[in-house]
Motif scaffolding. Structure first.
Motif, PDB file in Angstrom:
ATOM      1  N   GLY A  78     -20.925  41.642  36.440  1.00 39.89           N
ATOM      2  CA  GLY A  78     -21.271  41.835  35.082  1.00 39.89           C
ATOM      3  C   GLY A  78     -22.019  40.888  34.380  1.00 39.89           C
ATOM      4  N   PRO A  79     -22.034  41.163  32.845  1.00 40.02           N
ATOM      5  CA  PRO A  79     -23.046  40.125  32.010  1.00 40.02           C
ATOM      6  C   PRO A  79     -22.126  38.776  32.144  1.00 40.02           C
ATOM      7  CG  PRO A  79     -21.683  41.886  30.862  1.00 40.02           C
ATOM      8  CD  PRO A  79     -21.539  42.310  32.277  1.00 40.02           C
ATOM      9  N   ARG A  80     -23.086  37.595  32.106  1.00 39.32           N
ATOM     10  CA  ARG A  80     -22.488  36.356  31.832  1.00 39.32           C
ATOM     11  C   ARG A  80     -22.146  36.030  30.549  1.00 39.32           C
ATOM     12  NH1 ARG A  80     -26.266  32.913  36.193  1.00 39.32           N
ATOM     13  NH2 ARG A  80     -25.844  34.012  37.785  1.00 39.32           N
ATOM     14  N   GLU A  81     -20.926  34.984  30.467  1.00 43.88           N
ATOM     15  CA  GLU A  81     -20.823  34.685  29.270  1.00 43.88           C
ATOM     16  C   GLU A  81     -21.982  33.615  28.775  1.00 43.88           C
ATOM     17  OE1 GLU A  81     -17.989  34.946  27.262  1.00 43.88           O
ATOM     18  OE2 GLU A  81     -17.411  36.390  28.812  1.00 43.88           O
ATOM     19  N   PRO A  82     -22.428  33.740  27.586  1.00 44.24           N
ATOM     20  CA  PRO A  82     -23.432  32.897  26.987  1.00 44.24           C
ATOM     21  C   PRO A  82     -22.994  31.410  27.077  1.00 44.24           C
ATOM     22  CG  PRO A  82     -22.538  34.244  25.182  1.00 44.24           C
ATOM     23  CD  PRO A  82     -21.812  34.647  26.243  1.00 44.24           C
ATOM     24  N   GLU A  83     -23.962  30.699  27.431  1.00 44.49           N
ATOM     25  CA  GLU A  83     -23.713  29.376  27.452  1.00 44.49           C
ATOM     26  C   GLU A  83     -24.104  28.500  26.524  1.00 44.49           C
ATOM     27  OE1 GLU A  83     -25.195  27.403  31.255  1.00 44.49           O
ATOM     28  OE2 GLU A  83     -24.376  29.010  32.508  1.00 44.49           O
ATOM     29  N   GLU A  84     -23.531  27.204  26.110  1.00 41.38           N
ATOM     30  CA  GLU A  84     -23.893  26.675  25.123  1.00 41.38           C
ATOM     31  C   GLU A  84     -25.483  25.942  25.317  1.00 41.38           C
ATOM     32  OE1 GLU A  84     -22.231  22.607  23.459  1.00 41.38           O
ATOM     33  OE2 GLU A  84     -21.011  24.270  23.010  1.00 41.38           O
ATOM     34  N   GLY A  85     -26.329  25.939  24.389  1.00 38.25           N
ATOM     35  CA  GLY A  85     -27.648  25.433  24.582  1.00 38.25           C
ATOM     36  C   GLY A  85     -27.797  24.110  24.470  1.00 38.25           C
ATOM     37  N   LEU A  86     -28.894  23.412  25.059  1.00 37.37           N
ATOM     38  CA  LEU A  86     -29.027  21.959  25.059  1.00 37.37           C
ATOM     39  C   LEU A  86     -29.012  21.476  23.565  1.00 37.37           C
ATOM     40  CD1 LEU A  86     -31.646  21.820  27.821  1.00 37.37           C
ATOM     41  CD2 LEU A  86     -29.333  21.403  28.204  1.00 37.37           C
ATOM     42  N   GLY A  87     -29.386  22.290  22.697  1.00 40.03           N
ATOM     43  CA  GLY A  87     -29.698  21.568  21.366  1.00 40.03           C
ATOM     44  C   GLY A  87     -28.416  21.659  20.499  1.00 40.03           C
ATOM     45  N   GLU A  88     -27.360  22.371  20.994  1.00 44.00           N
ATOM     46  CA  GLU A  88     -26.058  22.641  20.444  1.00 44.00           C
ATOM     47  C   GLU A  88     -25.445  21.093  20.153  1.00 44.00           C
ATOM     48  OE1 GLU A  88     -24.809  25.270  18.641  1.00 44.00           O
ATOM     49  OE2 GLU A  88     -26.768  26.297  19.126  1.00 44.00           O
ATOM     50  N   ASN A  89     -25.564  20.275  20.999  1.00 36.83           N
ATOM     51  CA  ASN A  89     -24.942  19.100  20.715  1.00 36.83           C
ATOM     52  C   ASN A  89     -25.461  18.107  19.710  1.00 36.83           C
ATOM     53  OD1 ASN A  89     -23.382  19.434  23.093  1.00 36.83           O
ATOM     54  ND2 ASN A  89     -24.776  18.514  24.710  1.00 36.83           N
ATOM     55  N   TYR A  90     -26.754  18.437  19.361  1.00 37.31           N
ATOM     56  CA  TYR A  90     -27.346  17.870  18.259  1.00 37.31           C
ATOM     57  C   TYR A  90     -27.525  18.397  17.001  1.00 37.31           C
ATOM     58  CZ  TYR A  90     -28.495  15.010  22.578  1.00 37.31           C
ATOM     59  OH  TYR A  90     -28.606  14.403  23.598  1.00 37.31           O
ATOM     60  N   ARG A  91     -26.994  19.731  16.786  1.00 35.73           N
ATOM     61  CA  ARG A  91     -27.213  20.668  15.847  1.00 35.73           C
ATOM     62  C   ARG A  91     -26.885  19.855  14.386  1.00 35.73           C
ATOM     63  NH1 ARG A  91     -28.382  25.142  14.984  1.00 35.73           N
ATOM     64  NH2 ARG A  91     -27.588  27.402  14.791  1.00 35.73           N
ATOM     65  N   ASN A  92     -25.382  19.104  14.435  1.00 36.57           N
ATOM     66  CA  ASN A  92     -24.994  18.674  13.012  1.00 36.57           C
ATOM     67  C   ASN A  92     -26.086  17.646  12.627  1.00 36.57           C
ATOM     68  OD1 ASN A  92     -22.812  20.567  12.892  1.00 36.57           O
ATOM     69  ND2 ASN A  92     -21.581  19.439  14.269  1.00 36.57           N
ATOM     70  N   TYR A  93     -26.320  16.854  13.809  1.00 36.98           N
ATOM     71  CA  TYR A  93     -27.303  15.616  13.583  1.00 36.98           C
ATOM     72  C   TYR A  93     -28.533  16.225  13.048  1.00 36.98           C
ATOM     73  CZ  TYR A  93     -30.580  11.967  14.447  1.00 36.98           C
ATOM     74  OH  TYR A  93     -31.413  10.841  14.138  1.00 36.98           O
ATOM     75  N   LEU A  94     -29.129  17.192  13.548  1.00 41.93           N
ATOM     76  CA  LEU A  94     -30.458  17.627  13.107  1.00 41.93           C
ATOM     77  C   LEU A  94     -30.356  18.321  11.472  1.00 41.93           C
ATOM     78  CD1 LEU A  94     -31.715  19.151  16.332  1.00 41.93           C
ATOM     79  CD2 LEU A  94     -32.725  17.153  15.078  1.00 41.93           C
ATOM     80  N   VAL A  95     -29.233  18.908  11.384  1.00 36.54           N
ATOM     81  CA  VAL A  95     -29.113  19.661  10.172  1.00 36.54           C
ATOM     82  C   VAL A  95     -28.880  18.394   9.149  1.00 36.54           C
ATOM     83  CG1 VAL A  95     -27.423  20.900   8.682  1.00 36.54           C
ATOM     84  CG2 VAL A  95     -28.169  21.746  11.014  1.00 36.54           C
ATOM     85  N   ASP A  96     -28.229  17.476   9.317  1.00 40.84           N
ATOM     86  CA  ASP A  96     -28.025  16.335   8.337  1.00 40.84           C
ATOM     87  C   ASP A  96     -29.424  15.563   8.099  1.00 40.84           C
ATOM     88  OD1 ASP A  96     -25.532  16.755   8.100  1.00 40.84           O
ATOM     89  OD2 ASP A  96     -24.854  15.384   9.477  1.00 40.84           O
ATOM     90  N   ARG A  97     -30.100  15.427   9.157  1.00 40.03           N
ATOM     91  CA  ARG A  97     -31.666  14.894   8.906  1.00 40.03           C
ATOM     92  C   ARG A  97     -32.486  15.524   8.160  1.00 40.03           C
ATOM     93  NH1 ARG A  97     -31.833   9.998   9.046  1.00 40.03           N
ATOM     94  NH2 ARG A  97     -33.982  10.223   9.714  1.00 40.03           N
ATOM     95  N   LEU A  98     -32.488  17.235   8.572  1.00 39.98           N
ATOM     96  CA  LEU A  98     -33.207  17.852   7.626  1.00 39.98           C
ATOM     97  C   LEU A  98     -32.745  17.802   6.207  1.00 39.98           C
ATOM     98  CD1 LEU A  98     -33.973  20.815   9.902  1.00 39.98           C
ATOM     99  CD2 LEU A  98     -35.539  19.126   9.299  1.00 39.98           C
TER     100      LEU A  98
END
Length: 62
Positions: free
Chosen positions: A40-60
């Protein structure tokens, strides 16, 4: 499905052609008496950038 095709007397090559599987795969499932797996279809995995999402949003924002 493989076992159902074997009952009327179809050979390994004929089953492989109808199912799109390799002959060795068909033979393996016939020898073990197993049906082919239904994937069946696989569960979507968390992307590599998700760990840094909050940091990147704050920096932007800064």
């Amino acid at each position: 499905m493989i076992l159902e095709l074997k009952r009327p007397g179809l050979g390994v090559s004929a089953i492989a052609r109808q199912t799109g599987l390799d002959r060795k795969t068909v033979r393996k499932y016939l020898d073990r008496g197993l049906e082919e797996p239904a994937y069946g279809p696989r569960e979507p995995e968390e992307g590599l950038g998700e760990n840094y999402r909050n940091y990147l949003v704050d920096r932007l924002a800064a």
